[in-house]
Design a protein around this motif. Structure first.
Motif, mmCIF file in Angstrom:
data_model
loop_
_atom_site.group_PDB
_atom_site.id
_atom_site.type_symbol
_atom_site.label_atom_id
_atom_site.label_comp_id
_atom_site.label_asym_id
_atom_site.label_seq_id
_atom_site.Cartn_x
_atom_site.Cartn_y
_atom_site.Cartn_z
ATOM 1 N N ARG A 152 5.579 0.207 2.547
ATOM 2 C CA ARG A 152 4.878 0.484 1.290
ATOM 3 C C ARG A 152 4.875 1.975 0.957
ATOM 4 N NH1 ARG A 152 0.978 3.726 2.006
ATOM 5 N NH2 ARG A 152 -0.068 3.716 4.018
ATOM 6 N N ALA A 153 5.073 2.843 1.946
ATOM 7 C CA ALA A 153 4.999 4.287 1.708
ATOM 8 C C ALA A 153 6.371 4.918 1.944
ATOM 9 C CB ALA A 153 3.979 4.936 2.639
ATOM 10 N N TYR A 188 8.471 8.889 1.683
ATOM 11 C CA TYR A 188 8.182 10.322 1.733
ATOM 12 C C TYR A 188 9.440 11.153 1.478
ATOM 13 C CZ TYR A 188 4.491 8.525 4.925
ATOM 14 O OH TYR A 188 3.456 7.826 5.504
ATOM 15 N N TYR A 222 10.572 15.061 2.636
ATOM 16 C CA TYR A 222 10.290 16.279 3.377
ATOM 17 C C TYR A 222 11.438 17.252 3.168
ATOM 18 C CZ TYR A 222 6.473 14.329 6.263
ATOM 19 O OH TYR A 222 5.284 13.791 6.703
ATOM 20 N N LEU A 245 6.108 18.542 4.256
ATOM 21 C CA LEU A 245 5.885 17.438 3.332
ATOM 22 C C LEU A 245 5.987 17.916 1.883
ATOM 23 C CD1 LEU A 245 5.076 14.448 3.007
ATOM 24 C CD2 LEU A 245 2.689 15.214 3.025
ATOM 25 N N VAL A 254 4.670 12.006 -1.408
ATOM 26 C CA VAL A 254 4.473 10.694 -0.815
ATOM 27 C C VAL A 254 4.261 9.691 -1.942
ATOM 28 C CG1 VAL A 254 3.120 9.248 0.744
ATOM 29 C CG2 VAL A 254 3.352 11.691 1.226
ATOM 30 N N TYR A 268 3.013 2.262 -2.545
ATOM 31 C CA TYR A 268 3.144 1.136 -3.482
ATOM 32 C C TYR A 268 3.733 1.614 -4.813
ATOM 33 C CZ TYR A 268 0.186 -1.372 -0.160
ATOM 34 O OH TYR A 268 -0.322 -1.945 0.972
ATOM 35 N N ILE A 303 0.821 11.761 -3.117
ATOM 36 C CA ILE A 303 0.670 13.130 -2.641
ATOM 37 C C ILE A 303 1.803 13.977 -3.217
ATOM 38 C CG2 ILE A 303 0.697 14.677 -0.636
ATOM 39 C CD1 ILE A 303 -0.488 12.431 1.031
ATOM 40 N N GLU A 305 2.630 17.994 -2.702
ATOM 41 C CA GLU A 305 2.183 19.187 -2.001
ATOM 42 C C GLU A 305 2.531 20.458 -2.780
ATOM 43 O OE1 GLU A 305 0.663 19.316 1.741
ATOM 44 O OE2 GLU A 305 -0.111 17.935 0.215
ATOM 45 N N SER A 348 7.106 4.335 5.870
ATOM 46 C CA SER A 348 6.150 3.909 6.895
ATOM 47 C C SER A 348 5.390 2.672 6.441
ATOM 48 C CB SER A 348 5.157 5.022 7.231
ATOM 49 O OG SER A 348 4.211 5.185 6.196
#
Lengths: 114, 110
Positions: free
Chosen positions: A30-31, A33, A35, A45, A48, A51, A56, A58, A94
Motif C-alpha cells: 500500500r505504501a 517511496y 529516496y 527520504l 511517500v 493508498y 509525506i 520532505e 512496504s
C-alpha cells in the motif's frame, strides 16, 4: 516475490530536459517511496505515497514531481534539474503483515544531470 | 527529533564475528531495519526487529535491541569476504517515515 522494478537504470539529462523515472511493484503493497542517495551517503527520504495518495513530502523542490497512477506504479517526473541533483534514486514499497512491516527497495536509477 | 548514528568503518578478519552498532533518538520507533548495500547496487533488506523485541536471530545474523538505551546491533557470525559492504541501520519513526543512519563500511580481511 519481493521485487521492486525501476526504469531506466541509467539516465543522463540536460538541465532543460523533462524526463521521468518509473517504479513498479506487484506485491500489493500500500505504501511506495522515493529516496535520493548521493555517493557515500545514506538514502534521504523524498516522498511517500499511501493508498495512492501523497502522505509525506520532505520539502522536496518542485522540479521533482511524484505521481502514483495506480497501486502498482510510482513515477518521479523531473524538470529543470541542476547538476547537484545527480544521484541514485531509489524506489521502495512496504506493507504491514502478521510477520511485521518490511520495506523492499529497487536497484535504483542512476541520474546524471549535465 | 529523529536521528540515527552509526560508526562509519569496521574491519574484521574472515571467519571472525562482526558487530555493527547503531543508536537512534526517536523513542516512538516501531520497527528497526538493517540493510546491506554493495557498490553500485540498491539496498538489500537483511533483517528487521519490532520495537517490543529484544533479539532476533536469522541464520548468521543476530539483532539485539536495547530499547531503554535506544541501541541496536547487528552481529554477523563467521564473516566472509562477500559480507564486505555498507550496512545501514534504519528506523520507522512514524506511520510511513523511515530514516537511515550514515552507514557502516565493513571490510573483511582474508
Amino acid at each position: 516475490d519481493t521485487e521492486v522494478t525501476q526504469t531506466p537504470k541509467h539516465l543522463v539529462m540536460g538541465m532543460t530536459n523533462k524526463k521521468s523515472l518509473k517504479c513498479e511493484q506487484h506485491m500489493g503493497h500500500r505504501a511506495m517511496y522515493w529516496y535520493k542517495q548521493k555517493a557515500k551517503k545514506p538514502p534521504e527520504l523524498m516522498f511517500v505515497y499511501s493508498y495512492e495518495k501523497l502522505s509525506i513530502n520532505e520539502s522536496v523542490p518542485s522540479r521533482f514531481s511524484p505521481e502514483c497512477p495506480n497501486s502498482s506504479l510510482l513515477n518521479l517526473h523531473l524538470h529543470a534539474l541542476q547538476p547537484e541533483d545527480s544521484a541514485l534514486y531509489l524506489c521502495a514499497s512496504s506493507q504491514e503483515s502478521s510477520s511485521g512491516n518490511t520495506i523492499y527497495f529497487g536497484e535504483g536509477s542512476w541520474l546524471t544531470v549535465v | 527529533g529523529e536521528d540515527v548514528e552509526q560508526s562509519l568503518f569496521l574491519s574484521v578478519r574472515e571467519g571472525d564475528s562482526s558487530v555493527i552498532n547503531c543508536t537512534y533518538t526517536d523513542s516512538s520507533s516501531t520497527y528497526l531495519y538493517w540493510y546491506k548495500q554493495e557498490p553500485g547496487a540498491g539496498l538489500q533488506l537483511l533483517t528487521y526487529i519490532f520495537s517490543n523485541m529484544d533479539m532476533k536471530q536469522d541464520q548468521r545474523l543476530t539483532v539485539l535491541l536495547n530499547k531503554k538505551d535506544k541501541h541496536l546491533s547487528l552481529r554477523i557470525a563467521d564473516t566472509q569476504t562477500g559480507d564486505s559492504a555498507i550496512y545501514f541501520c534504519a528506523e520507522r519513526t512514524s506511520y510511513d517515515k523511515v530514516i537511515f543512519g550514515p552507514g557502516t563500511s565493513l571490510s573483511v580481511i582474508p
